[in-house]
Structures are given as structure tokens and as C-alpha cells.
Design a protein around this motif. Structure first.
Motif, PDB file in Angstrom:
ATOM      1  N   PHE A  29     -35.056   3.481  21.007  1.00 53.24           N
ATOM      2  CA  PHE A  29     -33.960   4.436  21.226  1.00 53.24           C
ATOM      3  C   PHE A  29     -34.500   5.852  21.073  1.00 53.24           C
ATOM      4  N   ARG A  30     -34.139   6.734  22.020  1.00 51.82           N
ATOM      5  CA  ARG A  30     -34.626   8.113  21.986  1.00 51.82           C
ATOM      6  C   ARG A  30     -33.506   9.054  22.390  1.00 51.82           C
ATOM      7  N   PRO A  31     -33.341  10.163  21.657  1.00 52.27           N
ATOM      8  CA  PRO A  31     -32.346  11.146  22.075  1.00 52.27           C
ATOM      9  C   PRO A  31     -32.786  11.827  23.369  1.00 52.27           C
ATOM     10  N   ALA A  32     -31.849  12.486  24.041  1.00 50.94           N
ATOM     11  CA  ALA A  32     -32.217  13.248  25.240  1.00 50.94           C
ATOM     12  C   ALA A  32     -33.199  14.347  24.833  1.00 50.94           C
ATOM     13  N   GLN A  33     -34.152  14.657  25.717  1.00 48.08           N
ATOM     14  CA  GLN A  33     -35.141  15.699  25.378  1.00 48.08           C
ATOM     15  C   GLN A  33     -34.462  17.038  25.114  1.00 48.08           C
ATOM     16  N   SER A  34     -33.338  17.274  25.783  1.00 50.10           N
ATOM     17  CA  SER A  34     -32.601  18.538  25.577  1.00 50.10           C
ATOM     18  C   SER A  34     -31.820  18.530  24.263  1.00 50.10           C
ATOM     19  N   GLY A  35     -31.671  17.362  23.657  1.00 53.24           N
ATOM     20  CA  GLY A  35     -30.852  17.241  22.447  1.00 53.24           C
ATOM     21  C   GLY A  35     -29.353  17.194  22.728  1.00 53.24           C
ATOM     22  N   LYS A  36     -28.976  17.275  24.007  1.00 54.62           N
ATOM     23  CA  LYS A  36     -27.539  17.309  24.347  1.00 54.62           C
ATOM     24  C   LYS A  36     -26.908  15.917  24.214  1.00 54.62           C
ATOM     25  N   THR A  37     -25.599  15.899  23.970  1.00 54.83           N
ATOM     26  CA  THR A  37     -24.856  14.635  23.913  1.00 54.83           C
ATOM     27  C   THR A  37     -23.538  14.775  24.686  1.00 54.83           C
ATOM     28  N   PHE A  38     -22.932  13.637  24.964  1.00 58.56           N
ATOM     29  CA  PHE A  38     -21.552  13.647  25.495  1.00 58.56           C
ATOM     30  C   PHE A  38     -20.728  12.665  24.675  1.00 58.56           C
ATOM     31  N   GLU A  39     -19.415  12.890  24.687  1.00 56.99           N
ATOM     32  CA  GLU A  39     -18.519  12.031  23.898  1.00 56.99           C
ATOM     33  C   GLU A  39     -18.123  10.798  24.696  1.00 56.99           C
ATOM     34  N   THR A  40     -18.071   9.661  24.024  1.00 55.97           N
ATOM     35  CA  THR A  40     -17.470   8.497  24.677  1.00 55.97           C
ATOM     36  C   THR A  40     -16.289   8.047  23.828  1.00 55.97           C
ATOM     37  N   LYS A  41     -15.141   7.827  24.501  1.00 54.91           N
ATOM     38  CA  LYS A  41     -13.894   7.517  23.787  1.00 54.91           C
ATOM     39  C   LYS A  41     -13.394   6.128  24.127  1.00 54.91           C
ATOM     40  N   ASN A  42     -12.584   5.587  23.236  1.00 55.54           N
ATOM     41  CA  ASN A  42     -11.888   4.333  23.509  1.00 55.54           C
ATOM     42  C   ASN A  42     -10.669   4.673  24.381  1.00 55.54           C
ATOM     43  N   PRO A  43     -10.650   4.228  25.645  1.00 51.07           N
ATOM     44  CA  PRO A  43      -9.529   4.637  26.507  1.00 51.07           C
ATOM     45  C   PRO A  43      -8.183   4.109  26.031  1.00 51.07           C
ATOM     46  N   ALA A  44      -8.197   3.025  25.258  1.00 52.27           N
ATOM     47  CA  ALA A  44      -6.927   2.443  24.808  1.00 52.27           C
ATOM     48  C   ALA A  44      -6.249   3.319  23.758  1.00 52.27           C
ATOM     49  N   THR A  45      -7.039   4.083  22.988  1.00 52.37           N
ATOM     50  CA  THR A  45      -6.467   4.885  21.892  1.00 52.37           C
ATOM     51  C   THR A  45      -6.766   6.371  22.025  1.00 52.37           C
ATOM     52  N   GLY A  46      -7.758   6.710  22.831  1.00 54.35           N
ATOM     53  CA  GLY A  46      -8.213   8.101  22.918  1.00 54.35           C
ATOM     54  C   GLY A  46      -9.138   8.486  21.768  1.00 54.35           C
ATOM     55  N   ASP A  47      -9.439   7.542  20.859  1.00 53.83           N
ATOM     56  CA  ASP A  47     -10.301   7.858  19.710  1.00 53.83           C
ATOM     57  C   ASP A  47     -11.761   7.993  20.150  1.00 53.83           C
ATOM     58  N   LEU A  48     -12.452   8.915  19.476  1.00 55.00           N
ATOM     59  CA  LEU A  48     -13.887   9.081  19.736  1.00 55.00           C
ATOM     60  C   LEU A  48     -14.640   7.844  19.233  1.00 55.00           C
ATOM     61  N   LEU A  49     -15.483   7.284  20.093  1.00 56.50           N
ATOM     62  CA  LEU A  49     -16.308   6.146  19.659  1.00 56.50           C
ATOM     63  C   LEU A  49     -17.684   6.623  19.205  1.00 56.50           C
ATOM     64  N   ALA A  50     -18.305   7.479  20.024  1.00 52.42           N
ATOM     65  CA  ALA A  50     -19.680   7.899  19.708  1.00 52.42           C
ATOM     66  C   ALA A  50     -20.059   9.120  20.538  1.00 52.42           C
ATOM     67  N   GLU A  51     -21.121   9.785  20.087  1.00 50.93           N
ATOM     68  CA  GLU A  51     -21.754  10.855  20.869  1.00 50.93           C
ATOM     69  C   GLU A  51     -23.044  10.261  21.431  1.00 50.93           C
ATOM     70  N   ILE A  52     -23.161  10.268  22.742  1.00 48.96           N
ATOM     71  CA  ILE A  52     -24.281   9.579  23.410  1.00 48.96           C
ATOM     72  C   ILE A  52     -25.234  10.625  24.011  1.00 48.96           C
ATOM     73  N   SER A  53     -26.507  10.290  24.067  1.00 55.01           N
ATOM     74  CA  SER A  53     -27.502  11.217  24.653  1.00 55.01           C
ATOM     75  C   SER A  53     -27.133  11.579  26.092  1.00 55.01           C
ATOM     76  N   ALA A  54     -27.071  12.880  26.350  1.00 52.79           N
ATOM     77  CA  ALA A  54     -26.807  13.350  27.719  1.00 52.79           C
ATOM     78  C   ALA A  54     -28.155  13.693  28.344  1.00 52.79           C
ATOM     79  N   CYS A  55     -28.734  12.704  29.016  1.00 48.96           N
ATOM     80  CA  CYS A  55     -30.097  12.876  29.550  1.00 48.96           C
ATOM     81  C   CYS A  55     -30.061  13.700  30.836  1.00 48.96           C
ATOM     82  N   ASP A  56     -31.250  14.106  31.269  1.00 48.60           N
ATOM     83  CA  ASP A  56     -31.381  14.815  32.542  1.00 48.60           C
ATOM     84  C   ASP A  56     -32.680  14.393  33.219  1.00 48.60           C
ATOM     85  N   SER A  57     -33.128  15.195  34.187  1.00 46.90           N
ATOM     86  CA  SER A  57     -34.282  14.765  34.994  1.00 46.90           C
ATOM     87  C   SER A  57     -35.549  14.615  34.156  1.00 46.90           C
TER      88      SER A  57
END
Ligand SMILES: NC(=O)C1=CN([C@@H]2O[C@H](COP(=O)(O)OP(=O)(O)OC[C@H]3O[C@@H](n4cnc5c(N)ncnc54)[C@H](O)[C@@H]3O)[C@@H](O)[C@H]2O)C=CC1
Ligand code: BAL
Length: 505
Positions: A29-57
Motif C-alpha cells: 500500500f502506498r499513498p499518492a505521490q502528491s499526498g492528496k486524498t479524496f473522501e469516500t462515503k457510505n451512500p446509504a447514510t452519507g457517512d464518511l468511510l475513508a480518505e483514499i489516495s487521489a493518485c495522478d499520472s
């Protein structure tokens, strides 16, 4: 083995799961080289599940370097087929051991009813991996009939580094449809899950590594279409992209290939799939169940969902009444409760798209035969709309939600014309008591899968993909998927008595 648990048991599992958050490249497992993340939510509740690596080229480049190195040094490709099969079967066993966790993770991330994750998505995923593992040491290469002076072998070799760009509607199963044949063939893969549904892909990659698939062979780069999908499409060192998703994004991949290295592109895109019900259909209760299930399972978020009911005018009212009665058994609500068959749509954005079609109903004064409502959150009740004209966008556009349009016909040829009257050609179902009509309909409807007196997509042994704007370049599943992930090579060996000079013509 894959029987559902209780809601309390699923909720307890949900509390214990550790969510993966980083890309998985070269066995770690490796974070994005930029260090950026995006949020992923549970659509059934709108609750935040995790911050995931926002990768790029830059992350795509890194993953390609590692995937290429793994391919070239042969740590996977050069294992015998029997040895790859052994590792893949171990991988399938590990998925089986984690079946409840995977079902819950899939449901939390996508809003799908856990009952379906447990009884369809997870077992079909495991079966797909096993099926391709079992296939790979039973395939023979060919020799060509060129006479006694040469031995000509026609062999298949793994195509190389494969990019797999995935949709959010069947995250686990679409992953398996791509990596099953790709890994069995000896390729290295770089998977880009949809932004909405990354979690099970990451967990499966981790389990694959644990099962002995070598580092660099199965990589996951998380992030958006523009940031990760486009660099995969344009990469000069990726040999092939297999894609499932919308037709507009599929078209982009053909452009990416043309603008880069002419990589092979295989597309599995949208559908606007008809169920054609003739007035001699034998068991209307059964037809009602099949049409309802085809239209509404997985909330209609299914490229092969039945989205247009074409029914003979003589039996329309009778069939709709039976469908409405059967639908009363379908409950909508918390996806982690196995009593519910309709869960949440995948995201507020997708909910807004589906709702826009429901908003047309009053404007166009259409008759709602069932449903038509939304519920708090991103839930849409199964909706059947009667009297839809072939010119309407309800008839022509892929809604990808629990919305079924109904159009009547009076003759077999009218039914065929209506069935073919969209740019898509993925799937169709026909219901009739006449063998002659069943064969005529199934041969004349232009679709990759036609089911007769049932709804379904076949199983791992049957090819899946579409005619017209539903697909391009190949088929998922079955022995034919193997062709996608391999190149044909001719090896011509001169075995004549001639001198070297004579052989060079
Ligand atoms: N055939 C199918 O199974 C699917 C069809 N759809 C249809 O597409 C509609 C839109 O859903 P989306 O999630 O936006 O589908 P999409 O086709 O845009 O997304 C599918 C995959 O392509 C990636 N992608 C998006 N834009 C890209 C780009 N410019 N370059 C490279 N990769 C890119 C996405 O990140 C995702 O991994 C849905 O409402 C539905 O009608 C969506 C998902 C699956
Ligand atoms: N019906 C499974 C494939 C898909 O929806 O893309």
C-alpha cells in the motif's frame, strides 16, 4: 456456504473492518505521490468511510514501471500454466475465507443490498477467478498445415501490461471479469477502480498478494477518471485497456489508443435492454418475476438491466398487475439488512441523474404503473412507467436506475423493430410459448446476450458484451476472454533439407 447472515451479524462485521486507504503498487500500500486524498462515503447514510489516495499520472507511471518489470522478468508470466493455476486457486480460497467481510465492504461502499453482495457478487467473483484458473492449463496451441518442410506453431502469449478501468455498479465482479483471464494468461495488471467504489478492489489486491501473486503483477491505482483513467489510456507502455462503463467514456479510450501506442482496447459499455413478452407467453406469473428481477435487482444499476418492457397489447394490463403484486415483496431500505432487496443508489450525483427522469413524468403526463417516488437519502422506489413512446428519452437513454418503461406492440415484426430501436445492443429477454417465435426473436434482436423465457447473463462459461454502441473489441467471461489478454504469434521453423541460401527467397 454463501447463505446470508442476519442484519445484526452484518452490522457487527461492519464495525470490525479495517478500511484500506492507499493505492496498492508493487506488493505494498502506498499513498499518492502528491499526498492528496479524496473522501469516500457510505451512500446509504452519507457517512464518511475513508480518505483514499487521489493518485495522478506520476502514480500511474510508477505502477507501469513496476508492472512492466514484473512482466519482463517473468516472475508470473513464465510460471507454467499449472503453477499459475495453483496460485490463483489459493487466491480464490482466500477470497472465500473473507466472503462476509467482502460482502459487507461492497455493500458499505456502493449501497448495494448485502444480501446480493453475499449471494451473487462475492460467489460469482470467486467462481470467475476459479474458472479462469482451471481453464489455463487446458488450452492447447496450434500447428498450421504448411507441409513437411516446416513446423509452424501458432501460439498465444500474454499481451503484457493491462490497464483495467472499472465501473462502480459491480466493483468486485467486474474486477474478477478482468483480472481472472488477465492473470491466468500471465499478464501484469493495473486496475483503476471507480472513484465511488475503491475499497473491495484494494482489499482483493492485498489478498492476491497474500495468496502468492508476485509483487508488481496486480496493482491498484486509485483516483479520478481524468487523473488516473486518462493517463492509463494514453500511456505508451500499457499494451491493452479493458474498460467497463459508459459509452461516452468508452469512446475516449479509442481516442487515447489512437493518440498513443495503438494499445488494444476492449469496451463493455451501456445498454437499453428490452424484455419482449409475446401474448402466447406461458406462465405470466413467472414472466412477471423475471421482468421485475431483470429490471430492479441491483437497483437497475446494471448495464444489462431490463429497462424496456415491450409487451403485446393483449396482455399488457394483466402482466403489469402481476408485476405490481410481485413487487410488493421487494422492500427498500438499509442495504445491511438482508430483508431489503432495494438499497441506496451509488451517490447523490447518480441519484440526481435518475431523479431527473422521474421529474419528467408529471411534465409529460405519463402513467406510473408502480413506484415513481424517491425516499430520504438516495433511495428510489422501483418504478414502472406505462405508455412510453419510442421517441421518449425514457425509451432511448440508459437511466441506470430502478426505472422500467413499458411500450406495447401488436405483431412480432413490430416487436423486433422496437427492440432494435436504440443505439445499444447489449442484452435482451424474450418470453413466448412458441419455439419458432423464440428463435426468430433471438436471431433478429441485435444484442450480445439474448435469454429465452428467463432473465440472466449466463455464467462464467458464456461470453458477455454488446453489439452496436454497447461494446467494442471483445467479450468478457468465457474462453473467448482469453483472446483479449493474449497476442497470436506464428513461429515458423524450417525443417527442410535445403541449404541456407535456398531458404532465403
Ligand atoms: N456499462 C456499465 O456497466 C456502466 C455504465 N455506466 C453509465 O455511465 C453513467 C455515468 O457513470 P460514470 O461513473 O460517470 O461512468 P464512466 O464511464 O465515466 O466511469 C467508468 C470508469 O471510467 C473512468 N473514467 C471517467 N472519466 C474518464 C476519462 N475521462 N478518462 C478515463 N477514464 C475515465 C471512471 O473513473 C470509472 O473508473 C451511468 O449513469 C451509467 O448510465 C456507469 C457505470 C457502469
Ligand atoms: N451486468 C454486469 C455487467 C455490468 O453491469 O457492467
Amino acid at each position: 456456504m454463501h447463505e446470508p447472515l442476519t442484519a445484526a451479524e452484518y452490522r457487527a462485521i461492519a464495525k470490525t473492518i479495517t478500511l484500506p486507504t492507499s493505492a496498492f503498487i508493487d506488493g505494498a500500500f502506498r499513498p499518492a505521490q502528491s499526498g492528496k486524498t479524496f473522501e469516500t462515503k457510505n451512500p446509504a447514510t452519507g457517512d464518511l468511510l475513508a480518505e483514499i489516495s487521489a493518485c495522478d499520472s506520476s502514480d500511474v507511471d510508477f505502477a507501469v514501471t513496476k508492472a512492466r518489470a514484473a512482466f519482463e522478468d517473468g516472475r508470473w508470466r513464465l510460471l507454467s500454466p499449472g503453477e499459475r493455476k495453483r496460485v490463483l486457486l489459493g487466491f480464490a480460497r482466500l477470497l472465500e475465507d473473507h466472503r462476509h467481510e467482502l460482502a459487507v465492504l461492497e455493500s458499505l461502499d456502493s449501497g448495494k443490498p448485502v444480501r446480493e453482495c453475499q449471494t451473487v457478487d462475492v460467489p460469482d467473483t470467486i467462481h470467475t477467478i476459479r474458472w479462469h484458473a482451471e481453464l489455463i492449463d487446458k488450452l492447447y496451441d496450434h500447428t498450421a498445415p504448411v507441409g513437411a518442410s516446416a513446423l509452424t506453431m501458432v501460439v498465444r502469449e500474454p499481451i503484457g501490461v493491462v490497464g483495467a478501468v472499472l465501473p462502480w455498479n459491480f466493483p468486485l465482479l467486474m474486477l474478477a471479469w478482468k483480472i481472472g483471464p488477465a492473470l491466468a494468461a500471465g499478464c501484469s495488471v493495473i486496475v483503476k477502480p471507480a472513484l465511488e467504489t475503491t475499497l473491495t478492489t484494494l482489499r482483493v489486491a492485498e489478498l492476491a498478494h497474500e495468496a502468492g501473486i508476485p509483487a508488481g503483477v496486480f496493482n491498484v491505482v486509485t483516483g479520478g477518471g481524468k487523473e488516473v483513467g486518462e493517463p492509463i489510456g494514453l500511456h505508451m507502455d500499457i499494451d491493452m485497456v479493458t474498460f467497463t462503463g459508459s459509452t461516452p467514456t468508452g469512446r475516449r479510450f479509442l481516442r487515447y489508443a489512437a493518440d498513443s501506442n495503438l494499445k488494444r482496447i476492449v469496451l463493455e459499455c451501456g445498454g437499453k435492454n428490452p424484455a419482449v413478452v409475446m401474448d402466447d407467453a406461458e406462465d405470466l406469473d413467472l414472466v412477471a418475476e423475471q421482468v421485475v428481477t431483470g429490471a430492479f435487482w441491483n437497483m437497475g444499476e446494471n448495464c444489462s438491466a431490463t429497462s424496456r418492457l415491450l409487451v403485446h397489447a393483449n396482455i399488457k394490463d394483466d402482466l403489469l398487475a402481476r408485476m405490481g403484486a410481485y413487487l410488493r415483496e421487494w422492500k427498500t431500505g438499509d442495504p445491511l439488512d438482508p430483508e431489503n432487496r432495494i438499497g441506496a443508489l451509488v451517490s447523490p450525483t447518480h441519484f440526481a441523474k435518475v431523479k431527473s427522469y422521474l421529474d419528467d413524468l408529471t411534465k409529460d403526463k405519463l402513467v406510473v404503473a408502480h413506484g415513481g417516488e424517491t425516499r430520504e437519502g438516495v433511495y428510489v422506489e422501483p418504478t414502472i412507467i406505462d405508455g412510453v413512446s419510442p421517441a421518449s428519452r425514457l425509451f432511448r437513454e440508459e437511466i441506470f436506475g430502478p426505472v422500467l418503461s413499458v411500450t406495447t406492440f401488436n405483431s412480432l415484426s413490430e416487436a423486433i423493430t422496437l427492440a432494435n430501436d436504440t443505439p445499444y445492443g447489449l442484452a435482451a429477454s424474450v418470453y413466448t410459448g412458441s419455439l419458432r417465435k423464440a428463435i426468430r426473436l433471438s436471431r433478429e434482436i441485435r444484442a450480445g446476450v439474448v435469454t429465452v423465457n428467463c432473465f440472466g447473463e449466463g455464467d462464467a462459461s458464456t461470453p458477455f458484451g454488446g453489439f452496436k454502441e454497447s461494446g467494442f473489441g471483445g467479450r468478457d467471461k468465457s474462453i473467448f476472454a482469453h483472446d483479449q489478454y493474449t497476442e497470436l504469434k506464428t513461429i515458423w521453423i524450417d525443417v527442410s533439407e535445403r541449404s541456407v541460401d535456398e531458404t532465403v527467397r
